[in-house]
Scaffold this motif. Structure first.
Motif, short mmCIF file in Angstrom:
data_model
loop_
_atom_site.label_atom_id
_atom_site.label_comp_id
_atom_site.label_asym_id
_atom_site.label_seq_id
_atom_site.Cartn_x
_atom_site.Cartn_y
_atom_site.Cartn_z
N ALA A 1 20.48 -23.58 -31.36
CA ALA A 1 19.71 -24.17 -30.25
C ALA A 1 19.23 -23.10 -29.28
O ALA A 1 18.09 -23.16 -28.79
CB ALA A 1 20.57 -25.20 -29.52
N LEU A 2 20.07 -22.11 -29.00
CA LEU A 2 19.67 -21.02 -28.11
C LEU A 2 18.53 -20.22 -28.72
O LEU A 2 17.58 -19.82 -28.01
CB LEU A 2 20.86 -20.11 -27.82
CG LEU A 2 21.94 -20.70 -26.90
CD1 LEU A 2 23.15 -19.77 -26.83
CD2 LEU A 2 21.39 -20.94 -25.50
N ALA A 3 18.61 -19.98 -30.01
CA ALA A 3 17.54 -19.22 -30.67
C ALA A 3 16.22 -19.99 -30.62
O ALA A 3 15.15 -19.39 -30.43
CB ALA A 3 17.93 -18.94 -32.12
N GLY A 4 16.30 -21.33 -30.77
CA GLY A 4 15.07 -22.12 -30.72
C GLY A 4 14.46 -22.19 -29.33
O GLY A 4 13.23 -22.27 -29.20
N LEU B 1 10.61 -20.09 -25.22
CA LEU B 1 10.18 -20.77 -23.99
C LEU B 1 10.82 -20.12 -22.77
O LEU B 1 10.17 -19.94 -21.73
CB LEU B 1 10.55 -22.25 -24.06
CG LEU B 1 10.22 -23.09 -22.82
CD1 LEU B 1 8.71 -23.10 -22.57
CD2 LEU B 1 10.75 -24.52 -22.97
N ALA B 2 12.11 -19.75 -22.88
CA ALA B 2 12.78 -19.10 -21.75
C ALA B 2 12.12 -17.77 -21.42
O ALA B 2 11.92 -17.43 -20.24
CB ALA B 2 14.27 -18.90 -22.09
N ARG B 3 11.77 -17.01 -22.43
CA ARG B 3 11.10 -15.72 -22.18
C ARG B 3 9.74 -15.94 -21.52
O ARG B 3 9.35 -15.21 -20.61
CB ARG B 3 10.94 -14.96 -23.49
CG ARG B 3 12.24 -14.43 -24.07
CD ARG B 3 11.98 -13.71 -25.39
NE ARG B 3 13.20 -13.19 -25.98
CZ ARG B 3 13.73 -12.02 -25.67
NH1 ARG B 3 13.11 -11.23 -24.78
NH2 ARG B 3 14.85 -11.61 -26.24
N GLU B 4 9.02 -16.94 -21.98
CA GLU B 4 7.70 -17.22 -21.42
C GLU B 4 7.78 -17.57 -19.95
O GLU B 4 6.92 -17.17 -19.15
CB GLU B 4 7.05 -18.36 -22.21
CG GLU B 4 5.67 -18.76 -21.70
CD GLU B 4 5.11 -19.97 -22.43
OE1 GLU B 4 4.11 -20.54 -21.94
OE2 GLU B 4 5.68 -20.35 -23.48
N LEU B 5 8.82 -18.33 -19.56
CA LEU B 5 8.95 -18.76 -18.17
C LEU B 5 9.84 -17.84 -17.34
O LEU B 5 10.09 -18.12 -16.16
CB LEU B 5 9.52 -20.19 -18.13
CG LEU B 5 8.66 -21.26 -18.82
CD1 LEU B 5 9.32 -22.63 -18.73
CD2 LEU B 5 7.26 -21.32 -18.19
N GLY B 6 10.33 -16.77 -17.95
CA GLY B 6 11.14 -15.81 -17.20
C GLY B 6 12.53 -16.31 -16.85
O GLY B 6 13.07 -15.95 -15.79
N VAL B 7 13.13 -17.13 -17.71
CA VAL B 7 14.46 -17.69 -17.45
C VAL B 7 15.45 -17.06 -18.43
O VAL B 7 15.16 -16.89 -19.61
CB VAL B 7 14.45 -19.23 -17.64
CG1 VAL B 7 15.85 -19.80 -17.49
CG2 VAL B 7 13.50 -19.88 -16.63
#
Length: 369
Positions: free
Chosen positions: A232-235, A239-245
């Protein structure tokens, strides 16, 4: 001794005759008021005594004077018995009618309030049962209102979310058809993005309809939470990288669980996407999996700033979006409702509570045997 047996037999026969007449009267009056039934019962008791007395008096050849005395005594007993039966019957009927009026009130949306005054033990038990039924009906009405509100909100949000991309798709299609699109490749890419978004929304609606219909078929298998959370973290990482989270998952115990891997991946994915989109840039979303007395707790902690206390009970409702519902990342408000449905299908539970700076979503699942 023979005289005693004969008198007992005469008294018994007289009482049986009175009892038979009383049973017939009760049968004829079975649909009438309780007062009538009590009067018949009292009359049967006195009549049985009178019939037995008269039979014994006739067998013993009592004098007319003695027979008159016995008859007068029985007649007085009859008057007192009937008066007592009438008073008792009217009192019970009055209490029953008060209870009937009180019960009628909660049938029209009100609450049951037991009538004042002393009642019999049976009527008191009935009052308690009616009070409990009234409370259950009130809870059912509240749930029905909440569900109806959720349905209306869902229809409104879905209509809004469908209308916006469809209008954009139509405008881009017309531009491509008329040959006025400055960058056709960009238009085609945007069309594909919007179609995928609509497809995801339809998929969520289909999943939710299966959950509500009880048609969610699970294929459980034994697996480690470590692997489940890792996937789940890999998936969610792009998105987290794109939003800076920042995504953190360093408190994952390798606890074995027996779940449907596909459905539980969807649960974790929905929780992670929801947390990432609600967390500001440079914030952190942490995932943990720990043992608990009920089994194992999967938690997702975000930095959303917290949810208003009055909204916490509605977080997992269908169509709920929260205070900032109109922001684009909110989606159709189905993700958390799907989370709860899938978790409950696994005999687990989902909850949320505020923490300093954000909130924590927790999913409790039974461990594998």
């Amino acid at each position: 001794m023979n005289d005693m047996l004969r008198m007992a037999l005469y008294a018994f026969l007289g009482a049986v005759a009175a009892g038979a007449l009383g049973a017939g009267a009760l049968w004829l009056l079975r649909r009438r008021s309780l007062t009538a039934s009590l009067t018949v019962v009292a009359s049967v008791a006195v009549t049985a005594m009178l019939a037995g007395t008269l039979a014994v008096a006739w067998a013993m050849f009592l004098s007319p004077h003695d027979l008159k005395v016995v008859t007068t005594v029985v007649a007085m007993a009859t008057v007192v018995s009937l008066a007592t039966a009438l008073m008792l019957g009217r009192w019970v009927v009055a209490r029953s009618r008060e209870l009937q009026r009180a019960a009628r009130s909660f049938g029209y949306g009100g609450s049951f309030a037991a009538p004042d005054g002393p009642v019999t033990a049976e009527l008191a038990d009935l009052s308690r049962e009616l009070a409990a039924t009234s409370a259950r009906l009130a809870e059912s009405r509240n749930r029905e209102r909440a569900l109806e509100t959720s349905r209306r909100e869902l229809v409104a949000w879905i209509s809004h979310d469908l209308r916006t991309p469809l209008a954009g798709l139509r405008a881009m299609a017309e531009a491509l058809e008329d040959g006025v699109a400055a960058d056709p490749e960009r238009y085609l890419k945007q069309i594909r993005t919007e179609v995928e978004r609509l497809n995801d929304m339809v998929g969520d609606l289909f999943e939710l309809s299966r959950i509500h219909a009880g048609a969610l078929a699970l294929s459980p298998s034994r697996m480690s939470l470590y692997d489940l959370v890792g996937d789940a973290l890999a998936g969610a990482d792009p998105l987290a990288r794109e939003l800076g989270v920042r995504l953190v998952g360093d408190r994952i115990e390798p606890v074995p669980v027996e779940v449907d891997g596909k459905e539980m991946s969807r649960v974790l994915g929905n929780l992670l996407v929801n947390a990432i989109r609600r967390t500001p840039a440079d914030g952190t979303v942490a995932v943990a999996a720990e043992r608990c007395p009920e089994g194992v707790v999967l938690s997702v902690t975000d930095g959303c700033g917290g949810i208003p206390e009055e909204d916490l009970p509605r977080v997992f409702d269908t169509g709920w979006r929260g205070t900032h519902a109109r922001t684009p990342p909110a989606g159709a408000g189905l993700g958390l409702a799907i989370v709860r449905g899938i978790v409950e299908a696994h005999r687990g539970s989902a909850s949320v509570h505020n923490i300093p700076g954000g909130c924590r979503f927790e999913v409790t699942l039974p461990t594998a045997l």
